[in-house]
Structure formats: structure tokens, C-alpha cells
Scaffold this motif. Structure first.
Motif, short mmCIF file in Angstrom:
data_model
loop_
_atom_site.label_atom_id
_atom_site.label_comp_id
_atom_site.label_asym_id
_atom_site.label_seq_id
_atom_site.Cartn_x
_atom_site.Cartn_y
_atom_site.Cartn_z
N GLU A 96 0.84 -1.20 0.00
CA GLU A 96 0.00 0.00 0.00
C GLU A 96 0.88 1.26 0.00
O GLU A 96 2.03 1.23 0.42
N ASP A 97 0.31 2.34 -0.48
CA ASP A 97 1.02 3.63 -0.48
C ASP A 97 1.33 4.06 0.94
O ASP A 97 0.58 3.75 1.88
N PHE A 98 2.43 4.79 1.10
CA PHE A 98 2.76 5.45 2.35
C PHE A 98 2.63 6.94 2.11
O PHE A 98 3.13 7.47 1.10
N GLU A 99 1.94 7.66 3.00
CA GLU A 99 1.73 9.09 2.84
C GLU A 99 2.18 9.82 4.09
O GLU A 99 1.93 9.38 5.21
N TYR A 100 2.87 10.93 3.85
CA TYR A 100 3.30 11.77 4.97
C TYR A 100 3.30 13.23 4.54
O TYR A 100 3.24 13.54 3.36
N TYR A 101 3.31 14.11 5.53
CA TYR A 101 3.41 15.54 5.25
C TYR A 101 4.76 16.01 5.76
O TYR A 101 5.13 15.74 6.90
N GLY A 102 5.52 16.67 4.89
CA GLY A 102 6.81 17.22 5.25
C GLY A 102 6.72 18.73 5.39
O GLY A 102 6.10 19.40 4.57
N ILE A 103 7.33 19.25 6.44
CA ILE A 103 7.38 20.70 6.68
C ILE A 103 8.83 21.07 6.88
O ILE A 103 9.55 20.39 7.61
N TRP A 104 9.29 22.14 6.21
CA TRP A 104 10.68 22.56 6.36
C TRP A 104 10.78 24.08 6.45
O TRP A 104 9.89 24.80 6.00
N TRP A 105 11.86 24.53 7.10
CA TRP A 105 12.08 25.97 7.30
C TRP A 105 13.56 26.22 7.54
O TRP A 105 14.30 25.33 7.90
N ASP A 106 13.95 27.47 7.35
CA ASP A 106 15.30 27.92 7.67
C ASP A 106 15.23 29.37 8.09
O ASP A 106 14.14 29.97 8.14
N THR A 107 16.35 29.98 8.41
CA THR A 107 16.34 31.36 8.88
C THR A 107 15.90 32.33 7.80
O THR A 107 15.23 33.32 8.11
N ASP A 108 16.24 32.06 6.53
CA ASP A 108 15.79 32.95 5.45
C ASP A 108 14.27 32.97 5.34
O ASP A 108 13.66 34.03 5.15
N MET A 109 13.64 31.81 5.47
CA MET A 109 12.17 31.75 5.43
C MET A 109 11.58 32.51 6.62
O MET A 109 10.58 33.21 6.47
N SER A 110 12.20 32.37 7.78
CA SER A 110 11.72 33.08 8.97
C SER A 110 11.87 34.58 8.80
O SER A 110 10.95 35.35 9.13
N ASP A 111 13.00 35.03 8.27
CA ASP A 111 13.22 36.47 8.04
C ASP A 111 12.21 37.02 7.03
O ASP A 111 11.66 38.12 7.24
N ALA A 112 11.94 36.27 5.96
CA ALA A 112 10.97 36.72 4.95
C ALA A 112 9.57 36.80 5.56
O ALA A 112 8.82 37.74 5.28
N PHE A 113 9.23 35.83 6.41
CA PHE A 113 7.94 35.86 7.08
C PHE A 113 7.82 37.11 7.95
O PHE A 113 6.81 37.81 7.93
N LEU A 114 8.85 37.39 8.74
CA LEU A 114 8.81 38.57 9.61
C LEU A 114 8.66 39.86 8.79
O LEU A 114 7.90 40.75 9.17
N ALA A 115 9.36 39.95 7.67
CA ALA A 115 9.25 41.14 6.82
C ALA A 115 7.82 41.28 6.27
O ALA A 115 7.26 42.38 6.27
N ARG A 116 7.24 40.18 5.78
CA ARG A 116 5.85 40.23 5.27
C ARG A 116 4.88 40.59 6.39
O ARG A 116 3.96 41.38 6.20
N HIS A 117 5.10 40.00 7.56
CA HIS A 117 4.21 40.24 8.69
C HIS A 117 4.25 41.72 9.10
O HIS A 117 3.22 42.32 9.36
N GLN A 118 5.44 42.28 9.17
CA GLN A 118 5.57 43.69 9.53
C GLN A 118 4.91 44.59 8.49
O GLN A 118 4.27 45.57 8.84
N LYS A 119 5.05 44.23 7.21
CA LYS A 119 4.44 45.01 6.13
C LYS A 119 2.91 44.96 6.21
O LYS A 119 2.23 45.96 6.02
N GLU A 120 2.37 43.76 6.54
CA GLU A 120 0.92 43.62 6.67
C GLU A 120 0.38 44.44 7.84
O GLU A 120 -0.74 44.94 7.78
N LYS A 121 1.16 44.57 8.91
CA LYS A 121 0.73 45.32 10.09
C LYS A 121 0.77 46.82 9.86
O LYS A 121 0.07 47.57 10.52
N ALA A 122 1.63 47.26 8.92
CA ALA A 122 1.80 48.71 8.69
C ALA A 122 0.63 49.33 7.98
O ALA A 122 -0.18 48.76 7.38
#
Length: 122
Positions: A96-122
């Protein structure tokens, strides 16, 4: 609120498996990326390593997760944290098939998120 449905008919090959990536999703502002992953019976992912942090959540079936040459049983309901730099692959020795969900992140993704979040709040 928005629900996205898994499109099994249009899964994309990557790393030796079939998957559907979380991105692009314009409404989503997250400090991570992810993908629903399907490994057919008898299949396996391509061994690889990367600089990102990663979590796998086993959704259906059973498999073997090979990390730095060591086998680990990986079955539905399990969650695994993979540190940056480890070599890993998922092996499905079952019919049978095996299914999983993978999630990944790094500091660049976190920095980009913070920049977008700050822009949305402004």
C-alpha cells in the motif's frame, strides 16, 4: 478561512516521490514550506540532505525512515524531526502507499515571514 484540497490526480515528482507542495498559496503567510508526499508500494525517496530544519508527519501506511544509514520504523501517527545536514530517505517496502506531510524551514524563510508580517501590520 480557506480550505485547499489535495489534488491526487496532479501530484508532482520530486526526490523520487509524488507530492503536492503547500506553496504557492497567496493567502498563506508562513515561515515554513511543506508538501503532501506519497510513496507507492515498493518505492523509496532519493537520499538527500539539506540545510533546512524538517518535520515529517506520517499520515497513512508504514515505511522505513533511513537517517544517516540507520533504519527507523515510521508509521501513521508518527512525527519525526530531522536536523539540518542529516542524509535521509523514506523506503516503502509494503504494497500500500505510504503518505506523509513534510514541513521545512530555515532562517531565510523566517526572516521573509517577519518582513511580510511587519508590512501587513503597517
Amino acid at each position: 478561512m480557506e480550505i485547499r484540497r489535495l489534488d491526487r490526480a496532479n501530484l508532482t515528482p520530486a526526490y523520487g516521490i509524488l507530492g503536492e507542495r503547500l506553496q504557492p498559496w497567496d493567502a498563506l503567510n508562513a515561515p515554513f514550506e511543506g508538501a503532501w508526499c506519497v510513496i507507492s508500494g515498493g518505492g523509496e525517496s532519493t537520499p538527500h540532505s539539506h540545510h533546512e530544519y524538517e518535520i515529517f508527519i506520517a499520515m497513512a501506511g508504514r515505511s522505513t525512515l533511513v537517517v544517516d544509514g540507520t533504519d527507523h520504523e515510521f508509521i501513521a501517527g508518527d512525527i519525526v524531526r530531522l536536523p539540518p545536514g542529516c542524509t535521509h530517505k523514506v523506503v516503502n517496502n509494503h504494497q500500500e502507499d505510504f503518505e506523509y506531510y513534510g514541513i521545512w524551514w530555515d532562517t531565510d524563510m523566517s526572516d521573509a515571514f517577519l518582513a511580510r508580517h511587519q508590512k501587513e501590520k503597517a
